[in-house]
Design a protein around this motif. Structure first.
Motif, PDB file in Angstrom:
ATOM      1  N   VAL A  96      13.461  -2.740  31.281  1.00  0.00           N
ATOM      2  CA  VAL A  96      14.696  -2.077  30.298  1.00  0.00           C
ATOM      3  C   VAL A  96      15.926  -2.959  31.002  1.00  0.00           C
ATOM      4  CG1 VAL A  96      16.086   0.042  30.281  1.00  0.00           C
ATOM      5  CG2 VAL A  96      13.395  -0.161  30.106  1.00  0.00           C
ATOM      6  N   ALA A  97      15.872  -3.143  32.423  1.00  0.00           N
ATOM      7  CA  ALA A  97      17.330  -3.913  32.765  1.00  0.00           C
ATOM      8  C   ALA A  97      17.182  -5.279  32.309  1.00  0.00           C
ATOM      9  CB  ALA A  97      17.168  -3.783  34.413  1.00  0.00           C
ATOM     10  N   GLU A  98      15.900  -5.764  32.276  1.00  0.00           N
ATOM     11  CA  GLU A  98      16.025  -7.290  31.735  1.00  0.00           C
ATOM     12  C   GLU A  98      16.494  -7.292  30.372  1.00  0.00           C
ATOM     13  OE1 GLU A  98      12.744 -10.997  31.409  1.00  0.00           O
ATOM     14  OE2 GLU A  98      12.146  -9.295  32.520  1.00  0.00           O
ATOM     15  N   ILE A  99      15.936  -6.655  29.512  1.00  0.00           N
ATOM     16  CA  ILE A  99      16.397  -6.335  28.154  1.00  0.00           C
ATOM     17  C   ILE A  99      17.997  -6.245  27.874  1.00  0.00           C
ATOM     18  CG2 ILE A  99      16.178  -4.947  26.098  1.00  0.00           C
ATOM     19  CD1 ILE A  99      13.266  -4.414  26.772  1.00  0.00           C
ATOM     20  N   LYS A 100      18.266  -5.265  29.009  1.00  0.00           N
ATOM     21  CA  LYS A 100      20.082  -5.138  28.633  1.00  0.00           C
ATOM     22  C   LYS A 100      20.488  -6.429  29.067  1.00  0.00           C
ATOM     23  CE  LYS A 100      20.260  -0.189  29.073  1.00  0.00           C
ATOM     24  NZ  LYS A 100      20.587   0.988  29.881  1.00  0.00           N
TER      25      LYS A 100
ATOM     26  N   SER B  96      15.731  -9.785  17.252  1.00  0.00           N
ATOM     27  CA  SER B  96      14.421  -9.528  17.067  1.00  0.00           C
ATOM     28  C   SER B  96      13.402 -10.425  17.949  1.00  0.00           C
ATOM     29  CB  SER B  96      14.181 -10.342  15.549  1.00  0.00           C
ATOM     30  OG  SER B  96      14.812  -9.563  14.748  1.00  0.00           O
ATOM     31  N   ALA B  97      13.830 -11.755  18.456  1.00  0.00           N
ATOM     32  CA  ALA B  97      13.131 -12.261  19.527  1.00  0.00           C
ATOM     33  C   ALA B  97      12.982 -11.445  20.636  1.00  0.00           C
ATOM     34  CB  ALA B  97      13.938 -13.641  19.859  1.00  0.00           C
ATOM     35  N   ILE B  98      13.955 -10.893  20.965  1.00  0.00           N
ATOM     36  CA  ILE B  98      13.977 -10.221  22.367  1.00  0.00           C
ATOM     37  C   ILE B  98      12.614  -9.040  22.248  1.00  0.00           C
ATOM     38  CG2 ILE B  98      15.139  -8.398  23.964  1.00  0.00           C
ATOM     39  CD1 ILE B  98      17.622 -10.353  23.262  1.00  0.00           C
ATOM     40  N   ALA B  99      12.946  -8.313  21.092  1.00  0.00           N
ATOM     41  CA  ALA B  99      12.048  -7.179  20.729  1.00  0.00           C
ATOM     42  C   ALA B  99      10.572  -7.889  20.846  1.00  0.00           C
ATOM     43  CB  ALA B  99      12.230  -6.632  19.582  1.00  0.00           C
ATOM     44  N   LYS B 100      10.368  -8.844  20.301  1.00  0.00           N
ATOM     45  CA  LYS B 100       9.186  -9.551  20.173  1.00  0.00           C
ATOM     46  C   LYS B 100       8.590  -9.683  21.502  1.00  0.00           C
ATOM     47  CE  LYS B 100       7.569 -11.910  16.546  1.00  0.00           C
ATOM     48  NZ  LYS B 100       7.717 -13.179  15.544  1.00  0.00           N
ATOM     49  N   GLN B 101       9.419 -10.309  22.312  1.00  0.00           N
ATOM     50  CA  GLN B 101       8.935 -10.867  23.728  1.00  0.00           C
ATOM     51  C   GLN B 101       8.522  -9.739  24.463  1.00  0.00           C
ATOM     52  OE1 GLN B 101      12.533 -12.699  25.760  1.00  0.00           O
ATOM     53  NE2 GLN B 101      11.429 -12.352  27.745  1.00  0.00           N
ATOM     54  N   PHE B 102       8.918  -8.427  24.231  1.00  0.00           N
ATOM     55  CA  PHE B 102       8.634  -7.357  25.012  1.00  0.00           C
ATOM     56  C   PHE B 102       7.589  -6.368  24.252  1.00  0.00           C
ATOM     57  CE2 PHE B 102      12.594  -8.661  27.203  1.00  0.00           C
ATOM     58  CZ  PHE B 102      11.980  -8.479  28.573  1.00  0.00           C
ATOM     59  N   GLY B 103       7.269  -7.014  23.113  1.00  0.00           N
ATOM     60  CA  GLY B 103       6.322  -6.043  22.236  1.00  0.00           C
ATOM     61  C   GLY B 103       6.899  -4.736  21.894  1.00  0.00           C
ATOM     62  N   ILE B 104       8.007  -4.518  21.632  1.00  0.00           N
ATOM     63  CA  ILE B 104       8.725  -3.320  20.973  1.00  0.00           C
ATOM     64  C   ILE B 104       9.200  -3.598  19.654  1.00  0.00           C
ATOM     65  CG2 ILE B 104       9.144  -2.436  23.382  1.00  0.00           C
ATOM     66  CD1 ILE B 104      11.959  -3.358  23.015  1.00  0.00           C
ATOM     67  N   SER B 105       9.551  -2.433  18.887  1.00  0.00           N
ATOM     68  CA  SER B 105      10.302  -2.713  17.671  1.00  0.00           C
ATOM     69  C   SER B 105      11.559  -2.774  17.867  1.00  0.00           C
ATOM     70  CB  SER B 105       9.889  -1.572  16.789  1.00  0.00           C
ATOM     71  OG  SER B 105      10.400  -0.337  17.452  1.00  0.00           O
TER      72      SER B 105
ATOM     73  N   PRO C 169      13.970  -0.989  16.202  1.00  0.00           N
ATOM     74  CA  PRO C 169      14.616   0.227  16.400  1.00  0.00           C
ATOM     75  C   PRO C 169      14.397   0.794  18.193  1.00  0.00           C
ATOM     76  CG  PRO C 169      13.594   0.168  14.591  1.00  0.00           C
ATOM     77  CD  PRO C 169      13.334  -1.004  15.103  1.00  0.00           C
ATOM     78  N   THR C 170      13.283   0.426  18.592  1.00  0.00           N
ATOM     79  CA  THR C 170      13.139   0.516  20.131  1.00  0.00           C
ATOM     80  C   THR C 170      14.183  -0.014  21.114  1.00  0.00           C
ATOM     81  OG1 THR C 170      10.943   1.370  19.706  1.00  0.00           O
ATOM     82  CG2 THR C 170      11.421   0.909  22.036  1.00  0.00           C
ATOM     83  N   LEU C 171      14.324  -1.154  20.543  1.00  0.00           N
ATOM     84  CA  LEU C 171      15.351  -2.151  21.575  1.00  0.00           C
ATOM     85  C   LEU C 171      16.827  -1.635  21.373  1.00  0.00           C
ATOM     86  CD1 LEU C 171      15.807  -5.045  22.654  1.00  0.00           C
ATOM     87  CD2 LEU C 171      16.545  -5.723  20.560  1.00  0.00           C
ATOM     88  N   TYR C 172      17.242  -1.280  19.976  1.00  0.00           N
ATOM     89  CA  TYR C 172      18.542  -0.460  19.769  1.00  0.00           C
ATOM     90  C   TYR C 172      18.834   0.810  20.674  1.00  0.00           C
ATOM     91  CZ  TYR C 172      19.523  -4.235  16.877  1.00  0.00           C
ATOM     92  OH  TYR C 172      19.827  -5.356  16.116  1.00  0.00           O
ATOM     93  N   LYS C 173      17.463   1.410  20.791  1.00  0.00           N
ATOM     94  CA  LYS C 173      17.738   2.922  21.550  1.00  0.00           C
ATOM     95  C   LYS C 173      17.689   2.657  23.009  1.00  0.00           C
ATOM     96  CE  LYS C 173      14.675   5.752  18.518  1.00  0.00           C
ATOM     97  NZ  LYS C 173      13.431   6.430  18.225  1.00  0.00           N
ATOM     98  N   ILE C 174      17.176   1.437  23.468  1.00  0.00           N
ATOM     99  CA  ILE C 174      17.354   1.002  24.802  1.00  0.00           C
ATOM    100  C   ILE C 174      18.663   0.663  24.911  1.00  0.00           C
ATOM    101  CG2 ILE C 174      16.626  -0.672  26.425  1.00  0.00           C
ATOM    102  CD1 ILE C 174      13.726  -0.508  25.357  1.00  0.00           C
ATOM    103  N   LEU C 175      19.275  -0.026  23.990  1.00  0.00           N
ATOM    104  CA  LEU C 175      20.580  -0.525  24.548  1.00  0.00           C
ATOM    105  C   LEU C 175      21.761   0.451  24.341  1.00  0.00           C
ATOM    106  CD1 LEU C 175      20.382  -4.090  22.496  1.00  0.00           C
ATOM    107  CD2 LEU C 175      20.408  -3.660  24.761  1.00  0.00           C
ATOM    108  N   ALA C 176      21.397   1.472  23.603  1.00  0.00           N
ATOM    109  CA  ALA C 176      22.405   2.635  23.274  1.00  0.00           C
ATOM    110  C   ALA C 176      22.367   3.633  24.636  1.00  0.00           C
ATOM    111  CB  ALA C 176      21.992   3.280  21.962  1.00  0.00           C
ATOM    112  N   ALA C 177      21.108   3.671  25.309  1.00  0.00           N
ATOM    113  CA  ALA C 177      21.085   4.556  26.411  1.00  0.00           C
ATOM    114  C   ALA C 177      21.947   4.274  27.761  1.00  0.00           C
ATOM    115  CB  ALA C 177      19.626   4.568  26.938  1.00  0.00           C
TER     116      ALA C 177
END
Length: 185
Positions: free
Chosen positions: A152-156, A166-175, A177-185
């Motif tokens: 999660v820290a790496e994604i941020k 899209s590339a970041i989401a694909k790299q971590f195997g998430i959608s 919308p999940t990526l945006y939820k992580i970023l909003a938290a």
């Protein structure tokens, strides 16, 4: 002309066994749902209703297999009788003939349907109590997190303005919308 014998089988989950239901009944067609009986929105139940014709008999292991709600149960059986289909509940030994009705059978049907609805209410209550007790013990509920705190820290760190989300989401195997939820938290 004699109608067909059609079976409807329902279990609440895919892991439950359907073999005990209607095992000794000779059926021309069988429809099996692996879904909750809390409502009538079940694909095989719909297919079964579309398949049934005037003069057919629908065989159901027990009342609670058709519906867990008295109103839904009554609506289903009434619709079948109007369609000219008889309904046979084997466990309760109740038969609702499309051409006739018995006041005593109607009473038994109403009472047993009410018990099925009551049982469903008790199940939901026990489930709520179990969830509350698990939460009180500090137990985590739901699916385990897909990502570690380090991920999660790496994604941020990677998701800077202008970065390819899209590339970041694909790299971590998430959608996304999940990526945006992580970023909003």
């Amino acid at each position: 002309m004699k109608g067909h014998n059609v079976g409807y089988i329902r279990v609440s989950s895919g892991s439950q066994n359907t073999e005990r239901q209607l095992a000794d009944i000779a059926l021309d067609a069988t429809f099996t749902d692996k879904a909750s009986g809390k409502n009538t929105d079940r694909p095989e139940l719909d297919k079964c209703f579309n398949h049934l014709r005037r003069g057919d008999t629908l065989h159901v292991h027990s009342i609670d297999r058709l519906a867990r709600n008295l109103k839904d149960l009554q609506t289903l059986v009434d619709a079948l009788k109007i369609k000219g289909v008889s309904v046979h509940f084997h466990k309760e030994n109740l038969i609702f003939d499309a051409s006739a009705s018995s006041p005593m059978q109607e009473l038994m049907f109403q009472m047993l349907g009410a018990f099925a609805q009551f049982e469903r209410t008790l199940i939901k209550e026990r489930q709520r109590e179990g969830i509350a007790a698990a939460k009180a013990r500090g137990q985590k509920l739901g699916a385990p997190p897909k990502l570690s705190l380090a991920q999660v820290a790496e994604i941020k760190d990677l998701a800077l303005p202008g970065a390819d989300k899209s590339a970041i989401a694909k790299q971590f195997g998430i959608s996304r919308p999940t990526l945006y939820k992580i970023l909003a938290a």
